[in-house]
Design a protein around this motif. Structure first.
Motif, PDB file in Angstrom:
ATOM      1  N   ASN A 199       0.233   4.068   1.036  1.00  0.00           N
ATOM      2  CA  ASN A 199      -0.009   4.905   2.203  1.00  0.00           C
ATOM      3  C   ASN A 199       0.678   4.361   3.454  1.00  0.00           C
ATOM      4  O   ASN A 199       1.356   5.091   4.163  1.00  0.00           O
ATOM      5  CB  ASN A 199      -1.517   5.023   2.429  1.00  0.00           C
ATOM      6  N   CYS A 200       0.520   3.067   3.726  1.00  0.00           N
ATOM      7  CA  CYS A 200       1.077   2.526   4.973  1.00  0.00           C
ATOM      8  C   CYS A 200       2.249   1.585   4.728  1.00  0.00           C
ATOM      9  O   CYS A 200       2.924   1.176   5.668  1.00  0.00           O
ATOM     10  CB  CYS A 200      -0.003   1.818   5.786  1.00  0.00           C
ATOM     11  N   CYS A 241       0.860  -1.184   0.000  1.00  0.00           N
ATOM     12  CA  CYS A 241       0.000   0.000   0.000  1.00  0.00           C
ATOM     13  C   CYS A 241       0.898   1.236   0.000  1.00  0.00           C
ATOM     14  O   CYS A 241       1.856   1.307   0.768  1.00  0.00           O
ATOM     15  CB  CYS A 241      -0.867  -0.036   1.259  1.00  0.00           C
ATOM     16  N   CYS A 254      -4.932   0.384   6.618  1.00  0.00           N
ATOM     17  CA  CYS A 254      -5.061   1.836   6.797  1.00  0.00           C
ATOM     18  C   CYS A 254      -6.286   2.429   6.110  1.00  0.00           C
ATOM     19  O   CYS A 254      -6.487   3.643   6.157  1.00  0.00           O
ATOM     20  CB  CYS A 254      -3.801   2.541   6.310  1.00  0.00           C
ATOM     21  N   CYS A 273      -7.261  -0.813   1.557  1.00  0.00           N
ATOM     22  CA  CYS A 273      -6.184  -1.380   2.374  1.00  0.00           C
ATOM     23  C   CYS A 273      -6.752  -1.772   3.737  1.00  0.00           C
ATOM     24  O   CYS A 273      -7.351  -0.954   4.424  1.00  0.00           O
ATOM     25  CB  CYS A 273      -5.038  -0.389   2.550  1.00  0.00           C
TER      26      CYS A 273
HETATM   27 ZN   LIG Z   1      -2.403   0.830   3.723  1.00  0.00          ZN
END
Ligand SMILES: [Zn+2]
Ligand SMILES: [Zn+2]
Ligand SMILES: [Zn+2]
Length: 261
Positions: A197-198, A195, A218, A215
């Motif tokens: 983002n995380c 992911c 997150c 995800c």
């Molecule tokens: Zn994530």
């Protein structure tokens, strides 16, 4: 004969669990860690029952004859929506995992790995939360000052937020593994790419596991599409091409193949 009520019984277990931290932080022997964890789990179980009892005196019994009390997990299900402050599912899961370890320990070799003090911190956090937020009591007034200082010491050294997060990640990773296992390895619950983002491999590609494209760690939503030709799944905001307006996609590899054809 001196007897404990449910709440006193809980506090007694917690007190005992904290007592085993007398040498912490200089030392925490395996035996002390084990006793501490066992007693804190026990105390937390009883606090959960006590919370249920405070809502409904009769509800803590499994049957009419009142011979058995409910299991803590069962009691928790009943109080979950009545809590003063919501406990997130994953926070509770962290505790459920510890219990699983505890139950194994009874039958097998006792080991919480190198994480003993973190587990203790998590349990103390959850115990305090029940005592103070749910049962409206002050921990300082219930345990010895030495034990109170031990509590504070552990929580100060190990912020429970991080610990819970670690447990949370472990729990989800176990779920991802279990999903794949249940399909005999045929299907994965998540995309085999991290992911953005995380950074964890948590983007769902199995609607029956978690909302598609989201995800699981997150909650970031991705535009995941499957290639019409090869079935490969990818983030269509970054890769591949849309070949039809009605939403057919080709992955980069297959698109190259057609272009060169
Ligand atoms: Zn994530
Ligand atoms: Zn002991
Ligand atoms: Zn393809």
């Amino acid at each position: 004969m001196q007897t404990f009520n449910l709440f006193e019984n809980a506090i007694d277990s917690i007190d005992h669990g904290l007592q085993h931290l007398s040498d912490y932080p200089d030392e925490l022997s395996l035996s002390d860690a084990k006793q501490s964890i066992m007693n804190l789990i026990n105390g937390l179980d009883l606090l959960i029952l006590e919370k249920l009892r405070s809502l409904d005196e009769e509800a803590i019994f499994e049957n009419k004859s009142k011979s058995n009390t409910l299991k803590a997990e069962e009691a928790y299900k009943r109080i979950k929506n009545e809590l003063n402050e919501e406990i997130e599912d994953w926070e509770f899961k962290a505790y459920a995992i510890l219990k699983r370890l505890r139950n194994n320990a009874v039958h097998y070799e006792f080991s919480f790995g190198d994480d003993n003090i973190k587990n203790i911190s998590l349990l103390i956090h959850l115990c305090l939360r029940f005592i103070e937020t749910e049962l409206d009591m002050e921990i300082e007034e219930l345990i010895s000052n030495d034990n109170y200082q031990r509590c504070r010491r552990v929580l100060k050294d190990l912020p429970f937020g991080e610990i819970i997060e670690e447990r949370y990640v472990d729990a989800i990773e176990a779920d991802i593994y279990a999903y794949s296992y249940s399909t005999k390895g045929m299907y994965s619950a998540v995309l085999d790419a991290p992911c953005g983002n995380c950074g964890r491999e948590g983007i769902s590609i199995a609607e029956d596991f978690y909302p598609y494209g989201k995800c699981v760690f997150c909650e970031e939503q991705y535009n995941i599409q499957a290639c019409e030709r090869c079935g490969h799944e990818f983030d269509a905001d970054w890769e591949g091409v849309q070949v039809h307006e009605d939403g057919d996609y080709l992955c980069d590899g297959c698109n190259d193949y057609y272009l060169n054809d």
